[in-house]
Motif scaffolding. Structure first.
Motif, PDB file in Angstrom:
ATOM      1  N   SER A 190      18.041  76.565 -45.738  1.00 31.33           N
ATOM      2  CA  SER A 190      17.453  75.749 -46.799  1.00 31.33           C
ATOM      3  C   SER A 190      18.516  75.036 -47.624  1.00 31.33           C
ATOM      4  O   SER A 190      18.219  74.083 -48.344  1.00 31.33           O
ATOM      5  CB  SER A 190      16.592  76.627 -47.720  1.00 31.33           C
ATOM      6  OG  SER A 190      17.382  77.621 -48.344  1.00 31.33           O
ATOM      7  N   VAL A 191      19.756  75.505 -47.519  1.00 25.61           N
ATOM      8  CA  VAL A 191      20.867  74.904 -48.262  1.00 25.61           C
ATOM      9  C   VAL A 191      22.003  74.642 -47.288  1.00 25.61           C
ATOM     10  O   VAL A 191      22.445  75.552 -46.580  1.00 25.61           O
ATOM     11  CB  VAL A 191      21.347  75.830 -49.407  1.00 25.61           C
ATOM     12  CG1 VAL A 191      22.525  75.184 -50.132  1.00 25.61           C
ATOM     13  CG2 VAL A 191      20.212  76.126 -50.374  1.00 25.61           C
ATOM     14  N   LEU A 192      22.476  73.397 -47.246  1.00 23.96           N
ATOM     15  CA  LEU A 192      23.605  73.078 -46.382  1.00 23.96           C
ATOM     16  C   LEU A 192      24.860  73.759 -46.921  1.00 23.96           C
ATOM     17  O   LEU A 192      25.234  73.569 -48.077  1.00 23.96           O
ATOM     18  CB  LEU A 192      23.809  71.563 -46.309  1.00 23.96           C
ATOM     19  CG  LEU A 192      22.746  70.774 -45.536  1.00 23.96           C
ATOM     20  CD1 LEU A 192      23.054  69.282 -45.583  1.00 23.96           C
ATOM     21  CD2 LEU A 192      22.665  71.249 -44.090  1.00 23.96           C
ATOM     22  N   SER A 193      25.491  74.552 -46.080  1.00 27.66           N
ATOM     23  CA  SER A 193      26.660  75.315 -46.490  1.00 27.66           C
ATOM     24  C   SER A 193      27.531  75.565 -45.278  1.00 27.66           C
ATOM     25  O   SER A 193      27.022  75.709 -44.153  1.00 27.66           O
ATOM     26  CB  SER A 193      26.231  76.645 -47.130  1.00 27.66           C
ATOM     27  OG  SER A 193      27.333  77.515 -47.257  1.00 27.66           O
ATOM     28  N   PRO A 194      28.863  75.634 -45.479  1.00 29.97           N
ATOM     29  CA  PRO A 194      29.740  75.982 -44.350  1.00 29.97           C
ATOM     30  C   PRO A 194      29.406  77.334 -43.732  1.00 29.97           C
ATOM     31  O   PRO A 194      29.740  77.585 -42.576  1.00 29.97           O
ATOM     32  CB  PRO A 194      31.138  76.002 -44.994  1.00 29.97           C
ATOM     33  CG  PRO A 194      31.026  75.106 -46.186  1.00 29.97           C
ATOM     34  CD  PRO A 194      29.636  75.300 -46.693  1.00 29.97           C
ATOM     35  N   LEU A 195      28.732  78.206 -44.499  1.00 25.85           N
ATOM     36  CA  LEU A 195      28.359  79.516 -43.971  1.00 25.85           C
ATOM     37  C   LEU A 195      27.409  79.418 -42.785  1.00 25.85           C
ATOM     38  O   LEU A 195      27.297  80.355 -41.993  1.00 25.85           O
ATOM     39  CB  LEU A 195      27.704  80.372 -45.062  1.00 25.85           C
ATOM     40  CG  LEU A 195      28.618  81.128 -46.027  1.00 25.85           C
ATOM     41  CD1 LEU A 195      27.793  81.885 -47.044  1.00 25.85           C
ATOM     42  CD2 LEU A 195      29.553  82.073 -45.280  1.00 25.85           C
ATOM     43  N   ILE A 197      27.752  77.932 -40.184  1.00 29.20           N
ATOM     44  CA  ILE A 197      28.465  77.959 -38.908  1.00 29.20           C
ATOM     45  C   ILE A 197      28.433  79.357 -38.302  1.00 29.20           C
ATOM     46  O   ILE A 197      28.467  79.517 -37.086  1.00 29.20           O
ATOM     47  CB  ILE A 197      29.934  77.491 -39.089  1.00 29.20           C
ATOM     48  CG1 ILE A 197      30.570  77.219 -37.730  1.00 29.20           C
ATOM     49  CG2 ILE A 197      30.755  78.501 -39.876  1.00 29.20           C
ATOM     50  CD1 ILE A 197      31.961  76.615 -37.819  1.00 29.20           C
ATOM     51  N   ILE A 198      28.303  80.395 -39.149  1.00 24.02           N
ATOM     52  CA  ILE A 198      28.318  81.773 -38.640  1.00 24.02           C
ATOM     53  C   ILE A 198      27.054  82.103 -37.849  1.00 24.02           C
ATOM     54  O   ILE A 198      27.149  82.570 -36.703  1.00 24.02           O
ATOM     55  CB  ILE A 198      28.566  82.763 -39.790  1.00 24.02           C
ATOM     56  CG1 ILE A 198      30.000  82.601 -40.295  1.00 24.02           C
ATOM     57  CG2 ILE A 198      28.309  84.207 -39.338  1.00 24.02           C
ATOM     58  CD1 ILE A 198      30.371  83.492 -41.450  1.00 24.02           C
ATOM     59  N   GLY A 256      27.020  88.718 -39.334  1.00 21.59           N
ATOM     60  CA  GLY A 256      26.977  87.687 -38.306  1.00 21.59           C
ATOM     61  C   GLY A 256      28.358  87.405 -37.738  1.00 21.59           C
ATOM     62  O   GLY A 256      28.508  87.152 -36.538  1.00 21.59           O
ATOM     63  N   PHE A 257      29.372  87.462 -38.594  1.00 23.42           N
ATOM     64  CA  PHE A 257      30.750  87.253 -38.160  1.00 23.42           C
ATOM     65  C   PHE A 257      31.166  88.361 -37.193  1.00 23.42           C
ATOM     66  O   PHE A 257      31.771  88.096 -36.145  1.00 23.42           O
ATOM     67  CB  PHE A 257      31.673  87.217 -39.376  1.00 23.42           C
ATOM     68  CG  PHE A 257      33.117  86.959 -39.057  1.00 23.42           C
ATOM     69  CD1 PHE A 257      33.511  85.769 -38.488  1.00 23.42           C
ATOM     70  CD2 PHE A 257      34.081  87.914 -39.334  1.00 23.42           C
ATOM     71  CE1 PHE A 257      34.852  85.524 -38.188  1.00 23.42           C
ATOM     72  CE2 PHE A 257      35.415  87.685 -39.048  1.00 23.42           C
ATOM     73  CZ  PHE A 257      35.798  86.489 -38.474  1.00 23.42           C
TER      74      PHE A 257
END
Length: 300
Positions: A190-195, A197-198, A256-257
């Motif tokens: 719901s929010v664009l974030s670099p997270l 990518i995980i 997730g990482f």
């Protein structure tokens, strides 16, 4: 103590020592995953080799099933004979997996509960998790008592306030940032974030691992009679990655990482195992002498 604490506690100490050494949560996860995978490697290799051998004898298994489809007792006897001839333990692929399962649960528990197994609150004269949580709430934290990763992250954020609340107490502070990513936070579409990518990488690596397993299995079987198994593997190839993405956006990014790292190592293991330790196809039994065939005929 919980039933898994027999494994949780020593692995928690390992995670703690690695973090004290590298002082970085991301690299701690990397080293922790590599070490635990290395410890489990013999079981993983044994499991994969057993699965390869079982796949290679499938054509002969199907011949026996067709030949003795109306004689279950004879089928069981011939099946066990086939296993013995090829030195295959039918439980060889399951037993290593059963041994690994509690260890995988323990790894999840350690990453999910860093205060219990890494910071070790409530031990060694340290305040309890509840006491630390209450102190953090009084300082402005919004962490829930059950969310140990959030509490651990806020312990670093409110380090000065905690020092005043617990004078003279030295508590391990975990910095969850890794290349600018806060692994204590939960990704969200719901929010664009670099997270994001995980969970994407977690899903892609899960897909790649499932696809590779399916491909290797199909190469090993060399039979057209494995349609049901192939269809099941195809379903898993697409279902598991979607489930992985779902869980990765529902839990802190550190989990997730870890899952992504675990998939990458598993893929490498599969490729190396298949390339350098291929399963040997069972030898076809030598044709019997006519006297042996005649003796068997007379017995019947």
């Amino acid at each position: 103590m919980g039933i898994f604490d027999i494994i949780n506690i020593p692995l928690g100490y390992l995670f703690r020592y690695i973090y004290l050494l590298v002082q970085n949560y991301g690299w701690t996860l990397v080293l922790f995953t590599v070490i635990t995978k290395a410890v489990l490697l013999p079981l993983t290799l044994k499991q994969q080799k057993s699965m390869q051998q079982m796949q290679l004898i499938q054509p002969r298994m199907q011949e026996l099933q067709k030949k003795y489809q109306y004689d279950k007792e004879k089928l069981n006897q011939e099946t066990m004979k086939l296993y013995q001839e090829n030195k295959i333990n039918p439980m060889g692929g399951c037993l290593p997996l059963l041994i690994q399962f509690p260890i995988l649960i323990a790894l999840y528990n350690i990453i999910r509960n860093p205060l219990t197994y890494v910071v070790q609150l409530g031990k060694h004269g340290l305040p309890s998790i509840g006491d630390v949580h209450n102190a953090l709430v009084s300082l402005g934290s919004t962490a829930q008592l059950h969310d140990q990763i959030k509490i651990a992250a806020d312990m670093s954020h409110y380090a000065d306030g905690l020092a005043q609340a617990f004078p003279g107490v030295d508590m391990l502070q975990i910095d969850f940032t890794f290349f600018g990513l806060n692994l204590s936070q939960t990704p969200s579409f719901s929010v664009l974030s670099p997270l994001l990518i995980i969970p994407i990488l977690a899903g892609l690596t899960t897909f790649l691992q499932s696809w590779l397993t399916t491909k290797l299995n199909s190469q090993s079987k060399n039979t057209q009679n494995a349609g049901d198994a192939a269809n099941s593997m195809r379903m898993m190839t697409y279902f598991f990655p979607l489930m992985t993405v779902f869980f990765s956006v529902s839990l802190p990014a550190g989990l997730g990482f870890y899952w992504t790292l675990s998939n990458i190592i598993q893929i490498i293991q599969q490729v190396v195992m298949t390339k350098f330790f291929p399963a040997k196809a069972p030898e076809e039994p030598a044709p019997k002498h006519y006297r042996e065939r005649e003796a068997e005929r007379r017995k019947k």
